[in-house]
Design a protein around this motif. Structure first.
Motif, PDB file in Angstrom:
ATOM      1  N   GLY A 290     -13.619   0.336   1.972  1.00 40.28           N
ATOM      2  CA  GLY A 290     -12.804  -0.390   2.953  1.00 40.28           C
ATOM      3  C   GLY A 290     -13.633  -0.995   4.079  1.00 40.28           C
ATOM      4  O   GLY A 290     -13.550  -2.201   4.342  1.00 40.28           O
TER       5      GLY A 290
ATOM      6  N   TYR B 177       0.791  -1.229   0.000  1.00 39.07           N
ATOM      7  CA  TYR B 177       0.000   0.000   0.000  1.00 39.07           C
ATOM      8  C   TYR B 177       0.829   1.287   0.000  1.00 39.07           C
ATOM      9  O   TYR B 177       0.379   2.314  -0.498  1.00 39.07           O
ATOM     10  CB  TYR B 177      -0.942   0.013   1.211  1.00 39.07           C
TER      11      TYR B 177
ATOM     12  N   GLN C  37     -15.643  -3.900   2.898  1.00 36.67           N
ATOM     13  CA  GLN C  37     -14.866  -5.138   2.742  1.00 36.67           C
ATOM     14  C   GLN C  37     -14.793  -5.888   4.065  1.00 36.67           C
ATOM     15  O   GLN C  37     -14.963  -7.113   4.117  1.00 36.67           O
ATOM     16  CB  GLN C  37     -13.450  -4.818   2.250  1.00 36.67           C
TER      17      GLN C  37
ATOM     18  N   SER D 206      -4.999  -0.873   4.382  1.00 34.57           N
ATOM     19  CA  SER D 206      -4.996   0.409   3.664  1.00 34.57           C
ATOM     20  C   SER D 206      -5.441   1.538   4.580  1.00 34.57           C
ATOM     21  O   SER D 206      -4.909   2.652   4.518  1.00 34.57           O
ATOM     22  CB  SER D 206      -5.909   0.336   2.437  1.00 34.57           C
ATOM     23  N   THR D 207      -6.412   1.260   5.470  1.00 33.64           N
ATOM     24  CA  THR D 207      -6.904   2.275   6.401  1.00 33.64           C
ATOM     25  C   THR D 207      -5.786   2.789   7.291  1.00 33.64           C
ATOM     26  O   THR D 207      -5.726   3.979   7.626  1.00 33.64           O
ATOM     27  CB  THR D 207      -8.035   1.690   7.269  1.00 33.64           C
TER      28      THR D 207
ATOM     29  N   GLY E 153      -8.003  -6.318   6.318  1.00 35.27           N
ATOM     30  CA  GLY E 153      -8.923  -5.342   5.744  1.00 35.27           C
ATOM     31  C   GLY E 153      -8.638  -3.919   6.178  1.00 35.27           C
ATOM     32  O   GLY E 153      -9.075  -2.960   5.524  1.00 35.27           O
ATOM     33  N   PHE E 154      -7.903  -3.770   7.282  1.00 37.75           N
ATOM     34  CA  PHE E 154      -7.576  -2.428   7.767  1.00 37.75           C
ATOM     35  C   PHE E 154      -6.191  -1.966   7.314  1.00 37.75           C
ATOM     36  O   PHE E 154      -5.730  -0.898   7.726  1.00 37.75           O
ATOM     37  CB  PHE E 154      -7.638  -2.397   9.296  1.00 37.75           C
TER      38      PHE E 154
ATOM     39  N   GLY F  77     -17.662  -3.366  -2.119  1.00 32.56           N
ATOM     40  CA  GLY F  77     -16.756  -3.669  -1.019  1.00 32.56           C
ATOM     41  C   GLY F  77     -17.014  -5.037  -0.413  1.00 32.56           C
ATOM     42  O   GLY F  77     -16.076  -5.793  -0.144  1.00 32.56           O
TER      43      GLY F  77
ATOM     44  N   GLY G 244     -14.340  -8.084  -0.332  1.00 35.55           N
ATOM     45  CA  GLY G 244     -13.929  -8.633   0.957  1.00 35.55           C
ATOM     46  C   GLY G 244     -14.167 -10.125   1.053  1.00 35.55           C
ATOM     47  O   GLY G 244     -13.317 -10.873   1.548  1.00 35.55           O
TER      48      GLY G 244
ATOM     49  N   SER H 154     -10.049  -0.195  -9.261  1.00 34.70           N
ATOM     50  CA  SER H 154      -9.382   0.406  -8.099  1.00 34.70           C
ATOM     51  C   SER H 154      -8.677   1.705  -8.433  1.00 34.70           C
ATOM     52  O   SER H 154      -8.795   2.698  -7.710  1.00 34.70           O
ATOM     53  CB  SER H 154      -8.402  -0.597  -7.495  1.00 34.70           C
TER      54      SER H 154
END
Length: 371
Positions: free
Chosen positions: A233, A3, A236, A123-124, A120-121, A288, A292, A208
């Motif tokens: 996000g 990322y 997902q 990129s966050t 899943g987190f 999403g 996911g 994306s």
């Protein structure tokens, strides 16, 4: 490795005095190499376990990211990202799934789902963290920090992975498993399912990089487009929670059928009038959730169909074209944009590809009872 580049490639592009396409190309090379090496990485894990391979991958990531912090030419950039591609094949989802399938026994599905909930987190966490580090220290120092993280955090964790106690006994009724990988990859169901998830990954990857441009081309304001993108996000993660609760009561193939069809359905919603912002929110939710859930399905399906004995090699063979599709997706979308004269034609073609993939997934339904 995955990322941070999205944030750091702009300052790198400026300092290296090159173009965006050249900088993106280096990342695509890494994804391609990772895809080609997935079957090899899986086979190594099947025979030796994950400690050696994932540990070596973390060490290589440390070396390559440290070199990336000191790159001064496009040639050097491409060579370093080729090395990072090797490290990706040894450390990211695909290898992790193989290790969890090996050490968690029949509970592998829950283990993979749990891992993807945390993933899943990624990129966050890492998009804003990378931006903050870059703003405070600069892009070269940021890469050095991430190099150190691979050495001081990831390597010790991988070194603690349990040793492989012995070969896993075959638990699949599929006769092809006894004949090995070469027999499995010739199966009709394997070819259909692999093609299906490859088309699915291609569409997701194409969307994306172009999503913000697509939304704005539909008349959605930049602020609303950013909000819609930000919803994906969490959706997902919601999809993975649904898979671990409702979906665990059925097979991965049945869950995958639903998730596959959600993708073309979501893309159809992009033709809503720009004022119907709630419809675009529904797009983000379906898109999403589908993505996911499909991450889990791609990880659990090989074990469900062929057992855990040679999971690494089988999942790697299935993942190789998927990684190539992910690398090619943004470029394919650019070609569609140019050849169709805009994003309307691009969306239509992507809907067709997503639908075709969903049909292939159904056609790849195993013949055994329960599916």
């Amino acid at each position: 490795m995955f990322y941070a580049y999205g944030v750091l490639m702009q300052p790198m592009e400026i300092e290296l005095q090159t173009t965006r396409s050249v900088v993106v190309g280096a990342y695509s090379i890494a994804l391609l190499i990772s895809g080609f090496l997935s079957p090899v990485a899986g086979a190594i894990i099947d025979k030796l376990g994950g400690r050696l391979l994932m540990g070596a991958g973390s060490l290589l990531a440390f070396i390559m990211l440290a070199l990336l912090a000191n790159v001064h030419s496009v040639t050097g950039l491409y060579l370093v990202w080729a090395g990072i591609g090797i490290a990706m094949s040894a450390t990211l989802y695909q290898s992790s799934f193989a290790v969890l399938t090996q050490i968690c026994g029949s509970d592998y599905r829950r283990a993979i789902t749990s891992l993807t909930l945390f993933g899943g987190f990624a990129s966050t966490v890492f998009w804003p963290l990378t931006q903050a580090l870059s703003d405070h220290f600069g892009w070269r120092e940021t890469w050095m920090i991430y190099a150190a993280a691979n050495l001081l955090i990831c390597l010790p964790i991988h070194a603690l992975l349990p040793k492989l106690s012995g070969p896993i006994q075959s638990e699949s009724p599929n006769d092809s498993v006894k004949q090995g990988l070469s027999a499995i990859v010739r199966e009709r169901s394997f070819l259909f399912l692999t093609s299906a998830v490859t088309f699915n990954a291609l569409v997701f990857s194409a969307m994306s990089l172009h999503l913000m441009s697509i939304l704005q081309s539909r008349g959605v304001s930049p602020s609303h487009a950013a909000l819609i993108g930000a919803l994906i996000g969490p959706m997902q993660v919601l999809g993975r929670i649904l898979e671990s609760t409702i979906g665990r009561k059925t097979t991965s193939h049945k869950v995958g059928r639903v998730a596959m069809w959600l993708l073309p359905l979501a893309l159809v919603l992009l033709f809503a009038p720009k004022e119907w912002i709630l419809i675009y929110g529904a797009f983000a939710a379906l898109y999403g959730i589908s993505n996911g859930v499909m991450t889990i399905v791609r990880g659990t399906l090989p074990a469900e169909l062929y057992g855990r004995e040679i999971y690494g090699a089988v999942s790697g063979a299935m993942a190789a074209p998927v990684m190539i599709a992910i690398a090619a997706g943004p470029f394919v979308a650019s070609l569609l944009y140019s050849s169709t004269g805009g994003y309307v034609g691009t969306i239509i073609v992507l809907i067709a590809l997503g639908t075709f993939g969903s049909i292939l997934f159904i056609c790849g339904r195993p013949s055994r009872k329960g599916y």
